[in-house]
Every structure is written in C-alpha cells, then in structure tokens.
Design a protein around this motif. Sequence first.
Motif, mmCIF file in Angstrom:
data_model
loop_
_atom_site.group_PDB
_atom_site.id
_atom_site.type_symbol
_atom_site.label_atom_id
_atom_site.label_comp_id
_atom_site.label_asym_id
_atom_site.label_seq_id
_atom_site.Cartn_x
_atom_site.Cartn_y
_atom_site.Cartn_z
ATOM 1 N N LEU A 12 0.852 -1.184 0.000
ATOM 2 C CA LEU A 12 0.000 0.000 0.000
ATOM 3 C C LEU A 12 0.894 1.242 0.000
ATOM 4 C CD1 LEU A 12 -2.685 -0.982 2.665
ATOM 5 C CD2 LEU A 12 -2.961 -0.939 0.194
ATOM 6 N N PRO A 13 0.447 2.336 -0.572
ATOM 7 C CA PRO A 13 1.229 3.569 -0.547
ATOM 8 C C PRO A 13 1.400 4.082 0.882
ATOM 9 C CG PRO A 13 -0.549 3.713 -2.147
ATOM 10 C CD PRO A 13 -0.773 2.464 -1.351
ATOM 11 N N ARG A 14 2.332 4.992 1.058
ATOM 12 C CA ARG A 14 2.579 5.584 2.373
ATOM 13 C C ARG A 14 2.137 7.030 2.359
ATOM 14 N NH1 ARG A 14 8.677 3.677 3.942
ATOM 15 N NH2 ARG A 14 8.456 1.564 3.165
ATOM 16 N N SER A 15 1.225 7.350 3.242
ATOM 17 C CA SER A 15 0.798 8.732 3.480
ATOM 18 C C SER A 15 -0.001 8.730 4.777
ATOM 19 C CB SER A 15 -0.065 9.272 2.326
ATOM 20 O OG SER A 15 -1.344 8.680 2.335
ATOM 21 N N GLY A 16 -0.299 9.905 5.251
ATOM 22 C CA GLY A 16 -1.076 10.004 6.481
ATOM 23 C C GLY A 16 -2.452 9.388 6.342
ATOM 24 N N ARG A 17 -3.093 9.610 5.201
ATOM 25 C CA ARG A 17 -4.435 9.076 4.989
ATOM 26 C C ARG A 17 -4.405 7.553 4.883
ATOM 27 N NH1 ARG A 17 -6.370 12.146 0.606
ATOM 28 N NH2 ARG A 17 -6.688 13.833 2.051
ATOM 29 N N TRP A 18 -3.400 7.001 4.193
ATOM 30 C CA TRP A 18 -3.268 5.548 4.099
ATOM 31 C C TRP A 18 -2.964 4.952 5.468
ATOM 32 C CZ3 TRP A 18 -4.822 2.209 0.670
ATOM 33 C CH2 TRP A 18 -5.039 2.618 -0.646
ATOM 34 N N ARG A 19 -2.144 5.633 6.259
ATOM 35 C CA ARG A 19 -1.822 5.141 7.596
ATOM 36 C C ARG A 19 -3.088 5.081 8.451
ATOM 37 N NH1 ARG A 19 1.517 8.751 8.866
ATOM 38 N NH2 ARG A 19 3.272 7.809 7.810
ATOM 39 N N GLU A 20 -3.891 6.139 8.379
ATOM 40 C CA GLU A 20 -5.141 6.159 9.147
ATOM 41 C C GLU A 20 -6.082 5.046 8.692
ATOM 42 O OE1 GLU A 20 -8.852 9.193 10.156
ATOM 43 O OE2 GLU A 20 -7.148 9.925 8.997
ATOM 44 N N ALA A 21 -6.155 4.816 7.383
ATOM 45 C CA ALA A 21 -7.007 3.743 6.862
ATOM 46 C C ALA A 21 -6.517 2.382 7.340
ATOM 47 C CB ALA A 21 -7.037 3.790 5.339
ATOM 48 N N LEU A 22 -5.205 2.175 7.328
ATOM 49 C CA LEU A 22 -4.653 0.900 7.774
ATOM 50 C C LEU A 22 -4.868 0.695 9.273
ATOM 51 C CD1 LEU A 22 -3.192 -1.689 7.117
ATOM 52 C CD2 LEU A 22 -1.024 -0.468 7.346
ATOM 53 N N ARG A 49 -5.883 -5.785 3.235
ATOM 54 C CA ARG A 49 -5.582 -4.823 2.173
ATOM 55 C C ARG A 49 -6.873 -4.249 1.585
ATOM 56 N NH1 ARG A 49 -3.441 -8.012 -1.503
ATOM 57 N NH2 ARG A 49 -1.414 -8.009 -0.496
ATOM 58 N N ALA A 50 -7.844 -5.104 1.319
ATOM 59 C CA ALA A 50 -9.120 -4.653 0.755
ATOM 60 C C ALA A 50 -9.832 -3.713 1.714
ATOM 61 C CB ALA A 50 -10.000 -5.851 0.420
ATOM 62 N N GLU A 51 -9.819 -4.051 2.994
ATOM 63 C CA GLU A 51 -10.464 -3.195 3.996
ATOM 64 C C GLU A 51 -9.768 -1.838 4.069
ATOM 65 O OE1 GLU A 51 -13.163 -2.112 7.000
ATOM 66 O OE2 GLU A 51 -13.191 -3.789 5.612
ATOM 67 N N ALA A 52 -8.437 -1.841 4.011
ATOM 68 C CA ALA A 52 -7.687 -0.576 4.047
ATOM 69 C C ALA A 52 -7.997 0.278 2.824
ATOM 70 C CB ALA A 52 -6.184 -0.850 4.143
ATOM 71 N N ARG A 53 -8.135 -0.351 1.673
ATOM 72 C CA ARG A 53 -8.460 0.416 0.448
ATOM 73 C C ARG A 53 -9.852 1.033 0.533
ATOM 74 N NH1 ARG A 53 -5.474 -2.108 -4.721
ATOM 75 N NH2 ARG A 53 -3.507 -2.434 -3.662
ATOM 76 N N VAL A 54 -10.806 0.269 1.049
ATOM 77 C CA VAL A 54 -12.167 0.806 1.202
ATOM 78 C C VAL A 54 -12.154 1.985 2.171
ATOM 79 C CG1 VAL A 54 -14.437 0.277 2.167
ATOM 80 C CG2 VAL A 54 -13.361 -1.322 0.602
ATOM 81 N N LEU A 55 -11.469 1.830 3.277
ATOM 82 C CA LEU A 55 -11.414 2.911 4.265
ATOM 83 C C LEU A 55 -10.672 4.128 3.718
ATOM 84 C CD1 LEU A 55 -10.775 0.734 7.406
ATOM 85 C CD2 LEU A 55 -12.801 2.117 6.958
ATOM 86 N N HIS A 56 -9.624 3.905 2.943
ATOM 87 C CA HIS A 56 -8.902 5.032 2.342
ATOM 88 C C HIS A 56 -9.821 5.794 1.398
ATOM 89 C CE1 HIS A 56 -6.346 7.006 -0.692
ATOM 90 N NE2 HIS A 56 -5.662 7.359 0.376
ATOM 91 N N ARG A 57 -10.590 5.066 0.603
ATOM 92 C CA ARG A 57 -11.538 5.713 -0.326
ATOM 93 C C ARG A 57 -12.541 6.568 0.447
ATOM 94 N NH1 ARG A 57 -13.186 7.758 -4.906
ATOM 95 N NH2 ARG A 57 -15.233 7.167 -5.592
ATOM 96 N N GLN A 58 -12.990 6.070 1.598
ATOM 97 C CA GLN A 58 -13.944 6.815 2.407
ATOM 98 C C GLN A 58 -13.308 8.039 3.043
ATOM 99 O OE1 GLN A 58 -15.336 3.800 5.087
ATOM 100 N NE2 GLN A 58 -16.710 2.891 3.566
ATOM 101 N N LEU A 59 -12.010 8.002 3.267
ATOM 102 C CA LEU A 59 -11.318 9.136 3.888
ATOM 103 C C LEU A 59 -10.976 10.234 2.893
ATOM 104 C CD1 LEU A 59 -8.893 7.214 6.267
ATOM 105 C CD2 LEU A 59 -10.845 8.624 6.938
ATOM 106 N N VAL A 60 -10.985 9.926 1.609
ATOM 107 C CA VAL A 60 -10.665 10.935 0.598
ATOM 108 C C VAL A 60 -11.835 11.925 0.519
ATOM 109 C CG1 VAL A 60 -10.264 11.313 -1.871
ATOM 110 C CG2 VAL A 60 -9.224 9.362 -0.720
ATOM 111 N N PRO A 61 -11.559 13.225 0.663
ATOM 112 C CA PRO A 61 -12.647 14.215 0.573
ATOM 113 C C PRO A 61 -13.343 14.148 -0.787
ATOM 114 C CG PRO A 61 -10.616 15.220 1.358
ATOM 115 C CD PRO A 61 -10.271 13.838 0.923
ATOM 116 N N LEU A 62 -14.602 14.480 -0.803
ATOM 117 C CA LEU A 62 -15.386 14.398 -2.041
ATOM 118 C C LEU A 62 -14.760 15.175 -3.180
ATOM 119 C CD1 LEU A 62 -19.041 14.688 -0.731
ATOM 120 C CD2 LEU A 62 -17.911 12.686 -1.657
#
Length: 178
Positions: A12-22, A49-62
Amino acid sequence: MLDGLAAQALVLPRSGRWREALETALLGGWNQALWDTGRLPVTALGALRAEARVLHRQLVPLWRRRTRHGRVLSLDAALGDGLSLHDLIASDVDFLAHTVGGVFEDERLNRLLRGLDPAERAVVVAYAEGEGTTWAEAATSAGIADPDAFGERVRRKCKRLAAEQARRARQYISAPTT
C-alpha cells in the motif's frame, strides 16, 4: 512499523491518509479466523488490504475523488484572481423557472417534457424540485402505484430523450451550410 507493514506485506502507498485507513482496518474483522481456529488463512492479508483500500476511499474528501469525467471540486476551489466557484454561482437562479402556463424558460426542458405523458412529467418535476432524492421517491411523491419500476422507467426515458436531443443538436451544428 506500520509503514513497513503497509509497504512490504500489503503493498500500500505511504501517506497520512493511508496510515489512518490501515490503523482502522487493523481494528476490523480481518483476523477473526485467528480467534476461531488459532491460524490466519492465506487470504487474511488480502482481506486486510481490501479493507484498508475501502477505508482510504472513504477518507478521501469528495472534492478530491475522481468521477467518470474528471474531478469534483469544492465550491471554495480557487480559480485565480481571488475568485472561487462559489463566486461564480448565482444564488437566486431558478433553473426550473416557470413562465406562462407551466412552460419553462429552458427550451430543452420543454422539448423533453413534451416527450413524456402527464404521469411521467409529474415524476420529473417532483424529482427536479427535490421532492425525492431518487426517481422512486419522486414517483412515490407523484402518487404512482409502483414507484420503483415507474421511476426507473422515467429515468431511462429521460436519459434517452436527452441523448436524442444532444445527438440532434450535434447533427445540426455539424451540418454543412449551403
């Protein structure tokens, strides 16, 4: 340690949003088999991994999400010269402004409505005026007996009529003048 797990095991990529999703995904039910059987199945990391991707998508602002035709922008998006999208929107514009006798100012809308029967027209107007957030709800507010099927039929018919209008407009514009 979490960044290492994200980069090496989960790819998975590394960023604050990805860390929060993970971090949030790690709290989920991906490891339930460990509690039940004492072992993690081979698919556990894939589920994480799938759960982290779903959560990352939800964390991305509209306004950062992609759509089929580009991006959605926030109304406060800068356009340069101190202007924003909000500055360009007229707050008192009524797109469904009636003129005399139920005829609308936008002739495209009038052409579309002429292609509908009165019940279908009532559903379109209810949907446009916000009486329903879905076509089925608009059909319900218009008093239709089977709102799900009728609302879907009206949606498809409006889409078809609008596409036909657009096709004719393109044909008219591209027609050679003699």
